[in-house]
Design an enzyme around this catalytic site. Structure first.
Site, PDB file in Angstrom:
ATOM      1  N   LYS A 143       0.841  -1.172   0.000  1.00 20.64           N
ATOM      2  CA  LYS A 143       0.000   0.000   0.000  1.00 20.64           C
ATOM      3  C   LYS A 143       0.890   1.241   0.000  1.00 20.64           C
ATOM      4  CE  LYS A 143      -1.616   1.643   3.967  1.00 20.64           C
ATOM      5  NZ  LYS A 143      -0.734   2.268   4.964  1.00 20.64           N
ATOM      6  N   ASP A 230      -5.124   5.768   4.851  1.00 21.63           N
ATOM      7  CA  ASP A 230      -3.956   5.093   5.415  1.00 21.63           C
ATOM      8  C   ASP A 230      -4.341   3.838   6.199  1.00 21.63           C
ATOM      9  OD1 ASP A 230      -1.073   5.095   6.049  1.00 21.63           O
ATOM     10  OD2 ASP A 230      -1.728   5.488   8.110  1.00 21.63           O
ATOM     11  N   HIS A 235      -6.554  -1.686   6.336  1.00 19.57           N
ATOM     12  CA  HIS A 235      -6.459  -2.535   7.519  1.00 19.57           C
ATOM     13  C   HIS A 235      -7.815  -2.759   8.211  1.00 19.57           C
ATOM     14  CE1 HIS A 235      -2.341  -1.941   6.692  1.00 19.57           C
ATOM     15  NE2 HIS A 235      -2.142  -0.871   7.406  1.00 19.57           N
TER      16      HIS A 235
HETATM   17  C1  BG6 Z   1       0.629   1.345   8.243  1.00 20.10           C
HETATM   18  C2  BG6 Z   1       0.226   2.789   8.259  1.00 20.10           C
HETATM   19  O1  BG6 Z   1       0.045   0.683   7.158  1.00 20.10           O
HETATM   20  O2  BG6 Z   1       0.199   0.730   9.449  1.00 20.10           O
HETATM   21  C3  BG6 Z   1       0.796   3.496   9.458  1.00 20.10           C
HETATM   22  O3  BG6 Z   1       0.679   3.426   7.070  1.00 20.10           O
HETATM   23  C4  BG6 Z   1       0.450   2.760  10.726  1.00 20.10           C
HETATM   24  O4  BG6 Z   1       0.331   4.842   9.530  1.00 20.10           O
HETATM   25  C5  BG6 Z   1       0.782   1.276  10.611  1.00 20.10           C
HETATM   26  O5  BG6 Z   1       1.186   3.341  11.781  1.00 20.10           O
HETATM   27  C6  BG6 Z   1       0.262   0.504  11.807  1.00 20.10           C
HETATM   28  O6  BG6 Z   1       0.747  -0.800  11.759  1.00 20.10           O
HETATM   29  P1  BG6 Z   1       0.947  -1.659  13.073  1.00 20.10           P
HETATM   30  O7  BG6 Z   1       1.365  -3.012  12.565  1.00 20.10           O
HETATM   31  O8  BG6 Z   1       2.008  -0.966  13.866  1.00 20.10           O
HETATM   32  O9  BG6 Z   1      -0.361  -1.668  13.776  1.00 20.10           O
END
Ligand code: BG6
Length: 476
Positions: A143, A230, A235
């Site tokens: 992404k 984002d 997610h």
């Molecule tokens: C990323 C985002 O995809 O995921 C970030 O671009 C975010 O902004 C991150 O901080 C969070 O990932 P995790 O695995 O730390 O929850």
């Protein structure tokens, strides 16, 4: 289990993702004994480094980002010696002939595009025109996969000119998280949850992905994207799909992705009053979002909370509340299934509406807990209390050493397993749902609400649930 020798070529091999995630993940898999002799790991980027210089770069990356780093270990030396490097011009001709001599078409070749999406086409085209990619070639993309449906479609079309969908691995690293996969096993590997998993028994669902970090350091990227692009479009949407989807007949990439796609298609448009956007404000000691983003007039959100609905038989009438943001009270990701309250209590004087809550913690302290109602111990009659049945994976399953998301996903690419990757139509459909929301904000010049760093977001986000007679779970 070791995998047959393969070639992994990381375009953008000197980039931030390579440093933080890809190289440390490869190191862990190497230490776990998964790479057979003959495996080749090749960084490729614009910088004119020699392989020796690249190894130094990788060593520094491991020092900073790998818990397994040990200056004098043999494993470190051997791993670094596996690494090779080719300076390459993604949009020109330099480096491609050299890359061709370093990889063979008769084995699995994974080409990791850890570069700006604007370069995907140029890379894909050259991999074919220079006859570098063989029949077992795979491309891995990260992404942001587009910034709306139109750009995602264009990216899909570009990749499709050179590679088949079965060769394209779109990473959403949330799908590589141990607990996210466990979500499917919980639902489809147990008898007791699935019969209750519908609008007859579930009152609502909450998905929270809270972070304590701000956007400092990546402000330029983030300000063009915001929490919706984002985090939510990818997610949170993936989490929602896994909770809401129908059971696929088998655990297989397309069966699973078909079911997720149906969920996305059943998501209803979200009315503006069902969304709250926020921006963290400055404090006496720390800059606010706008300073971090380097844009003092920014209207980009660092927080979003929303009430979503899925219009199908299983979920009609069950709100899904999603929330994510930076600079919140704690780093915690959690999915909570809040069951309906008992319709009638046989216990005299018991007026509390007891609810079972199944809570799946993705991080930290991965685990599951279930709130159940029991009798308060003691002679005082039938007093009821709600207590958690706690299953912390690290303790219960000795899983503290589970592979990190990137380790699992990279190995899945090598093994040719697309189950935990997003299909092109899925990504486009997800944008199709978020696009009108973002367009609405732009058209209305929507101004995000300010919130205090270290809080749980803007007040209005609390109201989103209060209005429905509900409340958010604490961020802790
Ligand atoms: C990323 C985002 O995809 O995921 C970030 O671009 C975010 O902004 C991150 O901080 C969070 O990932 P995790 O695995 O730390 O929850």
């Amino acid at each position: 289990i070791p995998v047959a020798p393969f070639d992994l070529i990381v375009f953008g091999g000197t980039g931030d993702l390579a440093r933080r995630k890809i190289i440390p993940a490869l190191f862990r898999r190497y230490l776990a004994g998964q790479f057979e002799d003959g495996t080749r790991l090749i960084g490729a980027a614009r910088a004119g480094l020699s392989p020796v210089e690249y190894r130094l770069f990788a060593k520094e990356a491991l020092k900073e980002f790998s818990a397994e780093y040990d200056e004098n270990s043999e494993g470190l030396e051997d791993f670094l010696n596996l690494l090779d490097y080719v300076p390459i011009d993604a949009t020109g001709d330099d480096g491609w002939e050299e890359l061709k001599t370093k990889t063979s078409t008769d084995r699995v070749q994974a080409f990791y595009f850890s570069v700006a999406p604007s370069l995907f086409g140029a890379l894909a085209e050259r991999l074919n025109s220079y006859e570098i990619a063989g029949s077992q070639a795979r491309v891995v993309v990260e992404k942001p996969f587009g910034r709306d449906q139109e750009t995602a479609r264009a990216l899909n079309a570009t990749l499709a000119e050179h590679f088949d969908e079965t060769q394209i691995y779109r990473i959403d690293h949330y799908l590589g998280k141990e607990t996210v996969q466990n979500l499917m096993v919980l639902r489809f590997g147990n008898m007791m949850f699935e019969p209750l998993w519908n609008n007859h028994y579930i009152d609502h669902i909450q998905i929270t992905v809270a972070e304590t970090v701000g956007v400092g350091g990546r402000g330029a990227y983030y300000d063009k994207s915001g929490a919706m692009r984002d985090m939510v479009q990818n997610h949170l949407m993936q989490l929602l799909c896994l909770i809401a989807m129908e059971p696929p007949a088998i655990y297989d990439a397309d069966a699973l992705r078909d079911e997720k796609l149906k969920v996305i298609r059943a998501l209803q448009p979200v009315a503006p009053h069902h969304i709250v956007r926020g921006q963290y404000e400055a404090t006496d000691t720390a800059p606010g979002y706008r300073e971090d983003a380097g844009n003092l007039r920014s209207f980009t959100e660092s927080f979003v909370a929303m009430r979503c609905e899925i219009a199908n038989w299983r979920w009609a009438g069950v709100p899904f509340y999603l929330r994510t943001g930076k600079k919140l009270r704690a780093r915690t990701s959690e999915i909570s299934i809040i069951f309906k309250a008992l319709g009638h209590s046989i216990f005299e004087g018991d007026t509390t509406p007891h609810r079972n809550i199944l809570s799946i913690r993705l991080q930290p302290n991965e685990g599951i807990d279930m709130t159940v109602t029991v009798k308060e111990p003691g002679p005082g009659g039938m007093r009821l209390i709600d207590v958690p049945l706690d299953l912390t994976f690290a303790e219960a399953l000795r899983e503290a050493d589970a592979p990190e998301a990137y380790e699992r996903l990279i190995m899945d690419v090598i093994r040719g397993n697309q189950t935990l990757f997003m299909r092109g139509d899925e990504v486009e459909a997800a944008w199709g749902w978020t696009d009108p929301i973002i367009e609405g904000w732009e058209a209305r010049h929507d101004v995000p609400k300010q919130y205090v760093p270290g809080s749980s977001g803007p007040e209005d986000a609390l109201m989103l649930l209060h209005r429905d007679g509900r409340r958010w779970r604490d961020i802790k």
